[in-house]
Motif scaffolding. Structure first.
Motif, PDB file in Angstrom:
ATOM      1  N   VAL A 106       0.840  -1.205   0.000  1.00 49.39           N
ATOM      2  CA  VAL A 106       0.000   0.000   0.000  1.00 49.39           C
ATOM      3  C   VAL A 106       0.872   1.251   0.000  1.00 49.39           C
ATOM      4  CG1 VAL A 106      -1.814   1.264   1.215  1.00 49.39           C
ATOM      5  CG2 VAL A 106      -1.804  -1.244   1.251  1.00 49.39           C
ATOM      6  N   ASN A 107       0.616   2.137  -0.965  1.00 48.93           N
ATOM      7  CA  ASN A 107       1.288   3.428  -1.040  1.00 48.93           C
ATOM      8  C   ASN A 107       0.240   4.499  -1.332  1.00 48.93           C
ATOM      9  OD1 ASN A 107       4.373   2.942  -0.921  1.00 48.93           O
ATOM     10  ND2 ASN A 107       3.636   1.339  -2.319  1.00 48.93           N
ATOM     11  N   SER A 108       0.680   5.746  -1.439  1.00 51.62           N
ATOM     12  CA  SER A 108      -0.298   6.806  -1.690  1.00 51.62           C
ATOM     13  C   SER A 108       0.326   7.947  -2.482  1.00 51.62           C
ATOM     14  CB  SER A 108      -0.860   7.356  -0.378  1.00 51.62           C
ATOM     15  OG  SER A 108       0.148   8.065   0.340  1.00 51.62           O
ATOM     16  N   TYR A 109      -0.556   8.687  -3.135  1.00 53.85           N
ATOM     17  CA  TYR A 109      -0.191   9.944  -3.781  1.00 53.85           C
ATOM     18  C   TYR A 109      -1.205  10.984  -3.342  1.00 53.85           C
ATOM     19  CZ  TYR A 109      -0.275  13.735  -7.095  1.00 53.85           C
ATOM     20  OH  TYR A 109      -0.313  14.999  -7.624  1.00 53.85           O
ATOM     21  N   SER A 110      -0.732  12.182  -2.971  1.00 48.27           N
ATOM     22  CA  SER A 110      -1.602  13.266  -2.520  1.00 48.27           C
ATOM     23  C   SER A 110      -1.678  14.376  -3.556  1.00 48.27           C
ATOM     24  CB  SER A 110      -1.088  13.854  -1.205  1.00 48.27           C
ATOM     25  OG  SER A 110      -1.141  12.902  -0.167  1.00 48.27           O
ATOM     26  N   LYS A 111      -2.876  14.859  -3.801  1.00 44.03           N
ATOM     27  CA  LYS A 111      -3.133  15.932  -4.760  1.00 44.03           C
ATOM     28  C   LYS A 111      -2.235  17.132  -4.491  1.00 44.03           C
ATOM     29  CE  LYS A 111      -7.293  18.377  -6.449  1.00 44.03           C
ATOM     30  NZ  LYS A 111      -8.762  18.458  -6.205  1.00 44.03           N
ATOM     31  N   MET A 112      -1.521  17.581  -5.509  1.00 46.79           N
ATOM     32  CA  MET A 112      -0.543  18.647  -5.353  1.00 46.79           C
ATOM     33  C   MET A 112      -1.079  20.037  -5.680  1.00 46.79           C
ATOM     34  SD  MET A 112       2.761  16.617  -6.936  1.00 46.79           S
ATOM     35  CE  MET A 112       3.960  17.853  -6.415  1.00 46.79           C
ATOM     36  N   HIS A 113      -2.181  20.106  -6.423  1.00 48.78           N
ATOM     37  CA  HIS A 113      -2.763  21.384  -6.832  1.00 48.78           C
ATOM     38  C   HIS A 113      -4.236  21.388  -6.427  1.00 48.78           C
ATOM     39  CE1 HIS A 113       0.805  22.411  -9.220  1.00 48.78           C
ATOM     40  NE2 HIS A 113       0.816  21.133  -9.548  1.00 48.78           N
ATOM     41  N   LEU A 114      -4.609  22.300  -5.549  1.00 49.66           N
ATOM     42  CA  LEU A 114      -5.974  22.330  -5.024  1.00 49.66           C
ATOM     43  C   LEU A 114      -6.840  23.311  -5.799  1.00 49.66           C
ATOM     44  CD1 LEU A 114      -5.294  22.344  -1.174  1.00 49.66           C
ATOM     45  CD2 LEU A 114      -5.538  20.381  -2.712  1.00 49.66           C
ATOM     46  N   HIS A 115      -8.147  22.983  -5.899  1.00 49.86           N
ATOM     47  CA  HIS A 115      -9.129  23.941  -6.397  1.00 49.86           C
ATOM     48  C   HIS A 115      -9.398  24.980  -5.313  1.00 49.86           C
ATOM     49  CE1 HIS A 115     -10.311  22.328 -10.247  1.00 49.86           C
ATOM     50  NE2 HIS A 115     -10.491  21.117  -9.740  1.00 49.86           N
ATOM     51  N   ALA A 145      -2.391  11.298 -10.952  1.00 45.68           N
ATOM     52  CA  ALA A 145      -2.791  12.693 -10.844  1.00 45.68           C
ATOM     53  C   ALA A 145      -4.206  12.736 -10.281  1.00 45.68           C
ATOM     54  CB  ALA A 145      -2.748  13.380 -12.205  1.00 45.68           C
ATOM     55  N   ILE A 146      -4.563  13.855  -9.665  1.00 43.31           N
ATOM     56  CA  ILE A 146      -5.906  14.017  -9.105  1.00 43.31           C
ATOM     57  C   ILE A 146      -6.456  15.377  -9.524  1.00 43.31           C
ATOM     58  CG2 ILE A 146      -7.326  14.075  -7.020  1.00 43.31           C
ATOM     59  CD1 ILE A 146      -5.150  12.438  -5.613  1.00 43.31           C
ATOM     60  N   CYS A 147      -7.524  15.359 -10.256  1.00 44.58           N
ATOM     61  CA  CYS A 147      -8.337  16.513 -10.638  1.00 44.58           C
ATOM     62  C   CYS A 147      -7.520  17.765 -10.994  1.00 44.58           C
ATOM     63  CB  CYS A 147      -9.386  16.796  -9.575  1.00 44.58           C
ATOM     64  SG  CYS A 147     -10.869  17.569 -10.261  1.00 44.58           S
ATOM     65  N   ALA A 148      -7.465  18.784 -10.126  1.00 47.30           N
ATOM     66  CA  ALA A 148      -6.844  20.057 -10.496  1.00 47.30           C
ATOM     67  C   ALA A 148      -5.386  19.922 -10.894  1.00 47.30           C
ATOM     68  CB  ALA A 148      -6.975  21.065  -9.357  1.00 47.30           C
ATOM     69  N   ASP A 149      -4.733  18.827 -10.543  1.00 51.50           N
ATOM     70  CA  ASP A 149      -3.370  18.595 -11.029  1.00 51.50           C
ATOM     71  C   ASP A 149      -3.307  18.721 -12.551  1.00 51.50           C
ATOM     72  OD1 ASP A 149      -2.251  18.010  -8.518  1.00 51.50           O
ATOM     73  OD2 ASP A 149      -2.609  15.852  -8.713  1.00 51.50           O
ATOM     74  N   ALA A 156       2.137  17.381 -15.264  1.00 51.66           N
ATOM     75  CA  ALA A 156       2.346  16.354 -16.289  1.00 51.66           C
ATOM     76  C   ALA A 156       3.775  16.383 -16.812  1.00 51.66           C
ATOM     77  CB  ALA A 156       1.362  16.546 -17.436  1.00 51.66           C
ATOM     78  N   GLN A 157       4.333  17.567 -16.983  1.00 50.63           N
ATOM     79  CA  GLN A 157       5.695  17.680 -17.482  1.00 50.63           C
ATOM     80  C   GLN A 157       6.684  17.025 -16.525  1.00 50.63           C
ATOM     81  OE1 GLN A 157       6.978  21.640 -18.591  1.00 50.63           O
ATOM     82  NE2 GLN A 157       9.132  21.100 -18.421  1.00 50.63           N
ATOM     83  N   THR A 158       6.509  17.272 -15.234  1.00 57.83           N
ATOM     84  CA  THR A 158       7.408  16.673 -14.245  1.00 57.83           C
ATOM     85  C   THR A 158       7.277  15.153 -14.247  1.00 57.83           C
ATOM     86  OG1 THR A 158       7.291  18.648 -12.865  1.00 57.83           O
ATOM     87  CG2 THR A 158       8.078  16.636 -11.810  1.00 57.83           C
ATOM     88  N   CYS A 159       6.051  14.644 -14.354  1.00 55.92           N
ATOM     89  CA  CYS A 159       5.859  13.202 -14.429  1.00 55.92           C
ATOM     90  C   CYS A 159       6.595  12.632 -15.636  1.00 55.92           C
ATOM     91  CB  CYS A 159       4.374  12.866 -14.506  1.00 55.92           C
ATOM     92  SG  CYS A 159       3.475  13.182 -12.965  1.00 55.92           S
ATOM     93  N   TYR A 160       6.491  13.313 -16.764  1.00 52.37           N
ATOM     94  CA  TYR A 160       7.190  12.892 -17.976  1.00 52.37           C
ATOM     95  C   TYR A 160       8.703  12.885 -17.747  1.00 52.37           C
ATOM     96  CZ  TYR A 160       9.310  13.464 -22.601  1.00 52.37           C
ATOM     97  OH  TYR A 160      10.111  13.354 -23.701  1.00 52.37           O
ATOM     98  N   GLU A 161       9.214  13.930 -17.121  1.00 50.62           N
ATOM     99  CA  GLU A 161      10.656  14.026 -16.879  1.00 50.62           C
ATOM    100  C   GLU A 161      11.138  12.977 -15.887  1.00 50.62           C
ATOM    101  OE1 GLU A 161      11.045  18.103 -15.732  1.00 50.62           O
ATOM    102  OE2 GLU A 161      11.021  18.844 -17.808  1.00 50.62           O
ATOM    103  N   LEU A 162      10.243  12.513 -15.021  1.00 50.17           N
ATOM    104  CA  LEU A 162      10.577  11.449 -14.079  1.00 50.17           C
ATOM    105  C   LEU A 162      10.521  10.068 -14.736  1.00 50.17           C
ATOM    106  CD1 LEU A 162       8.678  12.715 -10.905  1.00 50.17           C
ATOM    107  CD2 LEU A 162      11.164  12.587 -11.201  1.00 50.17           C
ATOM    108  N   GLY A 163      10.068  10.022 -15.990  1.00 48.08           N
ATOM    109  CA  GLY A 163      10.062   8.764 -16.728  1.00 48.08           C
ATOM    110  C   GLY A 163       8.710   8.149 -16.962  1.00 48.08           C
ATOM    111  N   ALA A 164       7.631   8.897 -16.713  1.00 46.86           N
ATOM    112  CA  ALA A 164       6.289   8.326 -16.891  1.00 46.86           C
ATOM    113  C   ALA A 164       5.975   8.092 -18.368  1.00 46.86           C
ATOM    114  CB  ALA A 164       5.235   9.244 -16.283  1.00 46.86           C
ATOM    115  N   ALA A 169      -5.398   9.956 -14.213  1.00 45.27           N
ATOM    116  CA  ALA A 169      -6.011  10.952 -13.343  1.00 45.27           C
ATOM    117  C   ALA A 169      -7.386  10.502 -12.864  1.00 45.27           C
ATOM    118  CB  ALA A 169      -6.139  12.285 -14.085  1.00 45.27           C
ATOM    119  N   GLY A 170      -7.610  10.617 -11.565  1.00 43.73           N
ATOM    120  CA  GLY A 170      -8.944  10.476 -10.992  1.00 43.73           C
ATOM    121  C   GLY A 170      -9.494  11.863 -10.744  1.00 43.73           C
ATOM    122  N   VAL A 171     -10.681  12.167 -11.256  1.00 42.17           N
ATOM    123  CA  VAL A 171     -11.163  13.545 -11.275  1.00 42.17           C
ATOM    124  C   VAL A 171     -12.630  13.640 -10.843  1.00 42.17           C
ATOM    125  CG1 VAL A 171      -9.573  14.061 -13.163  1.00 42.17           C
ATOM    126  CG2 VAL A 171     -11.948  13.512 -13.687  1.00 42.17           C
TER     127      VAL A 171
END
Length: 250
Positions: A106-115, A145-149, A156-164, A169-171
């Motif tokens: 079990v791991n997690s990702y937290s929304k980085m950009h809020l509405h 990614a989550i919604c406002a991200d 998205a650019q950073t994810c790409y640069e990290l190798g994605a 996205a769940g929205v």
């Protein structure tokens, strides 16, 4: 090794009814696994509904016992899943996805950009999260990614640069915002050569009227899209050097 299949689930969430929502998730997981899906993503806050005033009451922890049925299902069906929850992180509540591997990790990702307005209840995340998956075409990296991200291109650019290779996205998107939001996703699929997927709600949640239309894009083209109200999986399958998409009814 069979072709890699990843998918998003378009299902409704009942207000604050975690038990009922887990049951609907389990049905979607079983259907996805039987369709050969390796990684399945659900909409934003799928286990609770988009009910921010209930977030502190309903918030999960990373080792929450309520996750056990989902962990057991992920192991049973050898599938990785990403479910939407409010999550306690360092004594603050985040909008997050809990990512459960096919081995039950079990791991997690937290929304980085809020509405606007979410900051009243929620603290933003600070780091990206990628999952590695194996396929007949080699190792691929999936970014969450989550919604406002999705409306912040730096995400998205950073994810790409990290190798994605894949951006999932769940929205929660309504009719007014849909056209503008999907233009971002279509653009990322073209500009970063990533497969892009989006899981949206298809029934009212919180004060919002989601429009459904969960979808998948690659190379600037729409591969598959659910309608506005159906319960469905939208699946992307890697075939040779290209992706194909289709919708599976739930």
């Amino acid at each position: 090794m069979q072709n890699l299949k990843i998918a998003v689930a378009q299902i409704p969430s009942l207000k604050g009814d975690v038990s009922a929502n887990i049951k609907s998730h389990l049905l979607a997981i079983e259907k996805a696994a039987k369709a050969g899906v390796s990684y399945l993503v659900f909409p934003e806050l799928s286990l609770t509904g988009y009910e921010l005033e209930l977030a502190s009451e309903l918030a999960f922890t990373i080792d929450d016992k309520r996750l056990l049925p989902l962990i057991e299902s992920a192991i049973k069906y050898a599938i990785c899943i990403a479910v939407g929850v409010p999550l306690f992180v360092n004594n603050a509540i985040h909008i997050a996805v809990i990512i459960i591997s096919d081995l039950g990790d079990v791991n997690s990702y937290s929304k980085m950009h809020l509405h606007a307005g979410e900051e009243t209840f929620i603290v933003e995340g600070t780091s990206h999260y990628l999952t590695k998956v194996q396929s007949s075409h080699g190792e691929l990296n999936i970014a969450n990614a989550i919604c406002a991200d999705i409306i912040h291109p730096i995400h998205a650019q950073t994810c790409y640069e990290l190798g994605a290779n894949i951006y999932m996205a769940g929205v929660l998107i309504g009719q007014r915002g849909y056209a503008a939001d999907v233009r971002f996703l279509e653009g990322y699929s073209r500009d970063f050569n990533m497969l892009i997927t989006m899981a949206n709600h298809n029934q009212p949640t919180g004060a919002w009227l989601p429009i459904g239309k969960s979808a998948i894009w690659f190379a600037g083209k729409l591969l598959a899209c659910a309608n506005e109200t159906e319960d469905a999986l939208v699946v992307a399958e890697k075939r040779s050097r290209h992706w194909v998409g289709y919708v599976v009814e739930l």
